[in-house]
Design a protein around this motif. Structure first.
Motif, short mmCIF file in Angstrom:
data_model
loop_
_atom_site.label_atom_id
_atom_site.label_comp_id
_atom_site.label_asym_id
_atom_site.label_seq_id
_atom_site.Cartn_x
_atom_site.Cartn_y
_atom_site.Cartn_z
N LYS A 163 39.12 51.69 81.05
CA LYS A 163 38.25 50.45 80.59
C LYS A 163 38.88 49.49 79.63
CE LYS A 163 33.92 52.95 81.13
NZ LYS A 163 32.53 53.46 80.36
N ASN A 164 38.96 48.21 79.65
CA ASN A 164 39.50 47.28 78.94
C ASN A 164 38.38 46.36 78.40
OD1 ASN A 164 41.45 45.72 77.80
ND2 ASN A 164 42.42 45.26 79.56
N TYR A 165 38.51 46.37 77.13
CA TYR A 165 37.16 45.23 76.71
C TYR A 165 37.46 44.85 75.18
CZ TYR A 165 35.03 49.39 75.29
OH TYR A 165 34.67 50.66 74.59
N TYR A 166 36.83 43.82 74.73
CA TYR A 166 36.87 43.55 73.26
C TYR A 166 35.56 43.73 72.65
CZ TYR A 166 40.84 40.36 73.96
OH TYR A 166 42.11 39.68 74.22
N ILE A 167 35.57 44.09 71.34
CA ILE A 167 34.56 44.12 70.42
C ILE A 167 34.37 43.06 69.71
CG2 ILE A 167 33.41 45.58 68.69
CD1 ILE A 167 33.30 47.13 71.33
N ASP A 168 33.19 42.22 69.42
CA ASP A 168 33.31 41.19 68.72
C ASP A 168 32.87 41.55 67.12
OD1 ASP A 168 30.40 41.20 68.48
OD2 ASP A 168 30.22 39.77 69.58
N ILE A 169 32.93 40.50 66.47
CA ILE A 169 32.47 40.36 64.88
C ILE A 169 31.44 41.14 64.80
CG2 ILE A 169 31.35 38.13 64.74
CD1 ILE A 169 33.30 37.87 62.43
N ASN A 170 30.64 41.14 65.61
CA ASN A 170 28.97 41.77 65.58
C ASN A 170 28.98 43.23 65.85
OD1 ASN A 170 28.02 39.47 64.23
ND2 ASN A 170 27.73 38.59 66.31
N GLY A 171 30.10 43.61 66.85
CA GLY A 171 30.13 45.05 67.16
C GLY A 171 29.66 45.09 68.63
N ASN A 172 29.36 44.01 69.21
CA ASN A 172 29.04 43.89 70.57
C ASN A 172 30.23 43.96 71.59
OD1 ASN A 172 26.18 43.67 69.69
ND2 ASN A 172 26.53 41.67 69.39
N LYS A 173 30.17 44.76 72.65
CA LYS A 173 31.07 44.58 73.61
C LYS A 173 31.18 43.07 74.36
CE LYS A 173 31.40 48.49 76.18
NZ LYS A 173 31.22 49.48 77.16
N THR A 174 32.33 42.79 74.57
CA THR A 174 32.44 41.56 75.21
C THR A 174 33.80 41.44 76.27
OG1 THR A 174 32.64 39.20 74.72
CG2 THR A 174 33.88 40.57 73.39
N GLY A 175 33.83 40.78 77.22
CA GLY A 175 34.68 40.84 78.22
C GLY A 175 35.86 40.13 77.84
N LEU A 176 37.02 40.11 78.73
CA LEU A 176 38.15 39.56 78.70
C LEU A 176 38.20 38.30 79.10
CD1 LEU A 176 39.97 42.71 79.72
CD2 LEU A 176 39.64 42.14 77.43
N SER A 177 39.20 37.55 78.66
CA SER A 177 39.66 36.13 79.29
C SER A 177 40.68 36.10 80.18
CB SER A 177 39.68 35.15 78.08
OG SER A 177 40.34 34.11 78.44
N ASN A 178 40.70 35.54 81.19
CA ASN A 178 41.65 35.46 82.06
C ASN A 178 43.03 34.36 81.59
OD1 ASN A 178 40.37 37.09 84.16
ND2 ASN A 178 39.53 35.47 85.04
N SER A 179 42.35 33.59 80.66
CA SER A 179 43.63 32.54 80.18
C SER A 179 44.21 32.78 78.90
CB SER A 179 42.82 31.26 80.00
OG SER A 179 41.86 31.28 79.17
N SER A 180 43.64 33.86 78.14
CA SER A 180 44.35 34.18 76.91
C SER A 180 43.87 35.37 76.35
CB SER A 180 43.86 32.86 75.72
OG SER A 180 42.51 33.29 75.71
N ALA A 181 44.63 36.03 75.36
CA ALA A 181 44.50 37.12 75.00
C ALA A 181 44.31 37.13 73.36
CB ALA A 181 45.71 38.22 75.14
N ALA A 182 43.27 37.71 72.59
CA ALA A 182 43.19 37.74 71.20
C ALA A 182 44.11 38.43 70.35
CB ALA A 182 41.88 37.84 70.70
N ASP A 183 44.40 37.87 69.35
CA ASP A 183 45.51 38.64 68.61
C ASP A 183 44.59 39.49 67.77
OD1 ASP A 183 47.85 39.67 67.22
OD2 ASP A 183 48.12 37.89 65.94
#
Length: 154
Positions: A23-43
């Motif tokens: 699995k590959n996903y982001y966790i946002d500032i509120n602790g929620n799972k969020t999807g990935l972007s096809n155009s960029s990656a967050a640092d």
């Protein structure tokens, strides 16, 4: 019937990227799972290893938020590896060493000790002197010298 459409749009701010069990996903500032972007990656900090449950993700989110709040920590820590036993290894952006963090308890105290060590001692000692910096134990830091030829030790 009125023909009106109401759309709510919000920007999610990722603080952690999780790679575990395929699995590959982001966790946002509120602790929620969020999807990935096809155009960029967050640092953001990357978490890998044995991330098995929501409690581990919650601890990792807390750590990511603490790292963001401190300029040195945010600049230094690149990855958190979760071992089979649940303990953490931190991988810094600079230096050829790993930080044995241990269990995710007393997180702020461990980070404060690491901050003092990296700010006050590593520049004097040298960033390439140690292979491991161990924060696992309370009120101490244990460093393992790199093996250079026949030399080794703690």
């Amino acid at each position: 019937p009125s023909g009106a459409i109401c759309i709510k749009v919000w920007q999610q701010t990722p603080v952690l990227r999780v790679f575990s069990g395929g699995k590959n996903y982001y966790i946002d500032i509120n602790g929620n799972k969020t999807g990935l972007s096809n155009s960029s990656a967050a640092d953001v900090v990357v978490a890998t290893g044995k991330i098995r449950d929501k409690a581990t993700v919650s601890y990792l989110h807390r750590m990511a938020m603490l790292l963001r709040q401190n300029e040195l920590w945010d600049a230094q820590i690149e990855q958190i590896y979760v071992e089979d036993n649940g303990e953490w290894i931190l991988i810094p952006r600079t230096g050829d060493f790993e930080i044995v963090f241990g269990a995710p308890v007393n997180i702020e105290k461990k980070l404060t000790r690491l901050n003092v060590f990296m700010r006050d001692y590593l520049p004097e000692i040298g960033w390439d002197k140690y292979s491991k910096i161990n924060l696992k134990f309370d009120k101490q830091i244990i460093c393992t010298k790199k093996d250079i030829g026949n030399e080794s030790g703690n």
